[in-house]
Design a protein around this motif. Structure first.
Motif, PDB file in Angstrom:
ATOM      1  N   ALA A  67      88.092  88.742 -85.520  1.00 29.64           N
ATOM      2  CA  ALA A  67      88.952  89.332 -86.667  1.00 29.64           C
ATOM      3  C   ALA A  67      88.026  90.067 -87.448  1.00 29.64           C
ATOM      4  O   ALA A  67      88.229  91.041 -88.056  1.00 29.64           O
ATOM      5  N   GLN A  68      86.970  89.278 -87.741  1.00 30.21           N
ATOM      6  CA  GLN A  68      85.890  90.032 -88.544  1.00 30.21           C
ATOM      7  C   GLN A  68      85.432  91.349 -88.387  1.00 30.21           C
ATOM      8  O   GLN A  68      84.959  92.342 -88.766  1.00 30.21           O
ATOM      9  N   HIS A  69      85.495  91.375 -86.773  1.00 32.30           N
ATOM     10  CA  HIS A  69      84.791  92.514 -86.304  1.00 32.30           C
ATOM     11  C   HIS A  69      86.259  93.580 -85.624  1.00 32.30           C
ATOM     12  O   HIS A  69      85.859  94.520 -84.993  1.00 32.30           O
ATOM     13  N   GLY A  70      87.320  93.293 -86.091  1.00 35.57           N
ATOM     14  CA  GLY A  70      88.139  94.366 -85.816  1.00 35.57           C
ATOM     15  C   GLY A  70      88.977  93.968 -84.246  1.00 35.57           C
ATOM     16  O   GLY A  70      89.674  94.806 -83.843  1.00 35.57           O
ATOM     17  N   TRP A  71      88.782  92.495 -83.876  1.00 37.33           N
ATOM     18  CA  TRP A  71      89.349  92.598 -82.639  1.00 37.33           C
ATOM     19  C   TRP A  71      90.515  91.444 -82.685  1.00 37.33           C
ATOM     20  O   TRP A  71      90.325  90.406 -83.439  1.00 37.33           O
ATOM     21  N   GLN A  72      91.515  91.431 -81.746  1.00 39.92           N
ATOM     22  CA  GLN A  72      92.484  90.536 -81.538  1.00 39.92           C
ATOM     23  C   GLN A  72      92.772  89.994 -80.158  1.00 39.92           C
ATOM     24  O   GLN A  72      92.637  90.974 -79.130  1.00 39.92           O
ATOM     25  N   PRO A  73      92.762  88.854 -79.773  1.00 36.77           N
ATOM     26  CA  PRO A  73      92.999  88.269 -78.415  1.00 36.77           C
ATOM     27  C   PRO A  73      94.256  88.942 -77.751  1.00 36.77           C
ATOM     28  O   PRO A  73      95.280  88.932 -78.529  1.00 36.77           O
ATOM     29  N   LEU A  74      94.245  89.357 -76.455  1.00 33.81           N
ATOM     30  CA  LEU A  74      95.314  89.955 -75.876  1.00 33.81           C
ATOM     31  C   LEU A  74      95.951  88.799 -74.820  1.00 33.81           C
ATOM     32  O   LEU A  74      96.918  88.614 -74.798  1.00 33.81           O
ATOM     33  N   ASN A  75      94.948  88.353 -74.087  1.00 34.65           N
ATOM     34  CA  ASN A  75      95.374  87.464 -73.095  1.00 34.65           C
ATOM     35  C   ASN A  75      94.181  86.745 -72.444  1.00 34.65           C
ATOM     36  O   ASN A  75      92.908  87.200 -72.728  1.00 34.65           O
ATOM     37  N   ILE A  76      94.439  85.589 -72.088  1.00 39.02           N
ATOM     38  CA  ILE A  76      93.262  84.670 -71.538  1.00 39.02           C
ATOM     39  C   ILE A  76      93.731  84.242 -70.201  1.00 39.02           C
ATOM     40  O   ILE A  76      94.788  83.783 -69.766  1.00 39.02           O
ATOM     41  N   ASP A  77      92.631  84.184 -69.217  1.00 40.42           N
ATOM     42  CA  ASP A  77      92.936  83.720 -67.891  1.00 40.42           C
ATOM     43  C   ASP A  77      91.923  82.623 -67.652  1.00 40.42           C
ATOM     44  O   ASP A  77      90.727  83.297 -67.586  1.00 40.42           O
ATOM     45  N   ALA A  78      92.186  81.298 -67.406  1.00 36.00           N
ATOM     46  CA  ALA A  78      90.990  80.438 -67.102  1.00 36.00           C
ATOM     47  C   ALA A  78      91.465  79.609 -65.774  1.00 36.00           C
ATOM     48  O   ALA A  78      92.472  79.379 -65.468  1.00 36.00           O
ATOM     49  N   MET A  79      90.161  79.148 -64.887  1.00 41.10           N
ATOM     50  CA  MET A  79      90.256  78.633 -63.562  1.00 41.10           C
ATOM     51  C   MET A  79      89.387  77.482 -63.798  1.00 41.10           C
ATOM     52  O   MET A  79      88.180  77.619 -63.920  1.00 41.10           O
ATOM     53  N   TYR A  97      85.938  78.778 -65.226  1.00 42.73           N
ATOM     54  CA  TYR A  97      85.613  80.374 -65.036  1.00 42.73           C
ATOM     55  C   TYR A  97      86.762  80.768 -66.229  1.00 42.73           C
ATOM     56  O   TYR A  97      87.828  80.086 -66.093  1.00 42.73           O
ATOM     57  N   ALA A  98      86.725  81.946 -67.000  1.00 37.97           N
ATOM     58  CA  ALA A  98      87.676  82.475 -67.751  1.00 37.97           C
ATOM     59  C   ALA A  98      87.533  83.757 -67.907  1.00 37.97           C
ATOM     60  O   ALA A  98      86.223  84.348 -67.825  1.00 37.97           O
ATOM     61  N   VAL A  99      88.466  84.617 -68.170  1.00 37.00           N
ATOM     62  CA  VAL A  99      88.393  86.150 -68.430  1.00 37.00           C
ATOM     63  C   VAL A  99      89.343  86.378 -69.500  1.00 37.00           C
ATOM     64  O   VAL A  99      90.402  85.602 -69.684  1.00 37.00           O
ATOM     65  N   ALA A 100      88.861  86.944 -70.608  1.00 37.31           N
ATOM     66  CA  ALA A 100      89.618  87.370 -71.593  1.00 37.31           C
ATOM     67  C   ALA A 100      89.670  88.733 -72.085  1.00 37.31           C
ATOM     68  O   ALA A 100      88.725  89.625 -71.693  1.00 37.31           O
ATOM     69  N   ALA A 101      90.979  89.411 -72.381  1.00 34.43           N
ATOM     70  CA  ALA A 101      91.008  90.661 -73.023  1.00 34.43           C
ATOM     71  C   ALA A 101      91.349  90.637 -74.579  1.00 34.43           C
ATOM     72  O   ALA A 101      92.163  89.599 -74.965  1.00 34.43           O
ATOM     73  N   ILE A 102      90.831  91.487 -75.065  1.00 30.70           N
ATOM     74  CA  ILE A 102      91.111  91.728 -76.564  1.00 30.70           C
ATOM     75  C   ILE A 102      91.281  93.300 -76.820  1.00 30.70           C
ATOM     76  O   ILE A 102      91.022  94.268 -76.027  1.00 30.70           O
TER      77      ILE A 102
END
Length: 416
Positions: A330-342, A394-399
């Motif tokens: 948030a301090q850098h102007g980003w918000q999580p969009l989705n998470i996918d973890a295995m 493993y995890a993939v995240a989109a912001i």
């Protein structure tokens, strides 16, 4: 009888007992084809966003979802599969008008409720910053209505074509929900309106005004849009990040299993005779997610921000680390969009724990469980994971770029 205008709410001593009354019984005729509350934002219906954002606020203790008498089943089915974060009652109490629906629902308030937040389920982007302002104002004055000053020039045209006058906009505000009131004031205002045969209120604040209670404004939120027409849905999707420029990161973590430790995965304690060895609680699912989020924002990795040489993180819950990562984004102007973890684990079986993991991760990141995917598989007996000596993830995240939800000072402007 004392003049209600002279009364103010007492300052809370501990926590405000706040109940969310969420209205989902309207016909939505102005929207056109389809039920507007079931339109999808980020994989979840509009009403679900409103419910989750309200009930995930720390001051909100419980909620009621007021629906039409013939329309409870789809809401019940959805919430059975993906529960709300706090107790939520689905109440088929919808009346002929919005006012009647609220009045009907107030008869079923839980015991001990001091304040009620009345909210339209068609406003899915209610922020915690706005709720903070409303709780503060309502606790001080007994009422709180989110409002924004009118900025456009106003014209009066009775026939819709010919202008009769320009209406001064000074002192005019457009109001939103949730509107927060002392429960006893709200109940009394509805009772008095019913006794007087008044059924034309367009919001609950109007009834408190008629009953003589003071109504105070708090600064609203321009993003707290109400879904009324299909054009509104396009705006909501823009605000929530659909179609926005996104960035993606990947994370990975692995820890050895050892005796004498609680196995923590996805923020959930897993029943198993072994736990994971590490400086913090060694939750590989959350560590992989943290690294994926940090990587998406190009903000380093988990070892850089939470080094194993720092005693602050000794045995720390990894949900705390995830909260720090959210703050950093948030301090850098980003918000999580989705998470996918295995998760990779030969044992134990993780499927029964996954719904709770999704809830906790979503709550920590300020998103919905529908935006969090957790899967688990074995390693078919191969390497350290297959030999039951380790667990990996493993995890993939989109912001996406955040539209600021920074807190602002309230405006305690009295309208009543």
């Amino acid at each position: 009888m004392p003049n209600p205008r002279a009364r103010t709410a007492r300052r809370k001593e501990a926590s405000t007992i706040l109940h969310a009354l969420i209205l989902a019984a309207g016909s939505g005729v102005r929207y056109g084809k389809g039920d507007k509350l079931w339109q999808v934002l980020l994989g979840a219906p509009v009403w679900r966003h409103a419910v989750w954002r309200l009930l995930s606020h720390p001051e909100v203790a419980s909620g009621t979802l007021a629906v039409a008498p013939s329309n409870a089943a789809p809401f019940e089915a959805y919430l059975q599969r993906l529960p709300a974060p706090k107790p939520l009652r689905i109440l088929p109490c919808g009346g002929a008008t919005r006012q009647a629906t609220v009045r009907n629902a107030l008869a079923y308030l839980p015991d001990g409720v001091r304040f009620v937040a009345v909210h339209d389920a068609a406003r899915p982007l209610i922020s915690h910053a706005l709720l903070d302002r409303l709780v503060e104002t309502a606790t001080r004055y007994g009422t709180a209505v989110p409002a924004l000053p009118v900025q456009d020039t106003l014209k009066r045209a009775d026939d819709g074509r010919t202008v009769q006058a320009t209406v001064p906009r000074e002192g005019l505000y457009r109001v939103q929900t949730p509107q927060v009131f002392r429960a006893d004031w709200l109940i009394n205002a509805h009772r008095r309106a019913a006794e007087q045969g008044f059924e034309q209120a367009t919001d609950d604040a109007q009834l408190l005004e008629r009953a003589g209670y003071p109504v105070y404004l708090a600064e609203g939120d321009p993003r707290n849009l109400k879904l009324t027409t299909p054009d509104d849905l396009h705006l909501l999707r823009l605000h929530i990040g659909e179609g926005a420029l996104t960035r993606t990161g990947i994370g990975y973590d692995i820890h050895q299993l050892t005796e004498g430790r609680t196995l923590m995965l996805g923020g959930v304690a897993i029943e198993y005779p072994y736990g994971l060895q590490g400086h913090s609680d060694a939750d590989v699912v959350l560590h992989a997610i943290c690294d994926a989020l940090l990587g998406a924002a190009a903000l380093g990795d988990i070892g850089q921000h939470f080094p194993n040489t720092d005693p602050r993180w000794k045995d720390a819950p990894s949900l705390t680390l995830l909260q720090h990562v959210r703050t950093l984004l948030a301090q850098h102007g980003w918000q999580p969009l989705n998470i996918d973890a295995m998760a990779l684990a030969e044992a134990p079986k993780l499927a029964p724990y996954i719904p709770d993991m999704r809830q906790r991760i979503a709550h920590t990141l300020g998103i919905l469980p529908e935006q969090v995917s957790i899967k688990a598989t074995t390693n078919e007996g191969m390497d350290a994971v297959g030999a039951r000596r380790a667990i990996a993830c493993y995890a993939v995240a989109a912001i996406y770029p955040a539209n600021g939800e920074a807190d602002h000072e309230q405006i305690p402007t009295q309208t009543g």
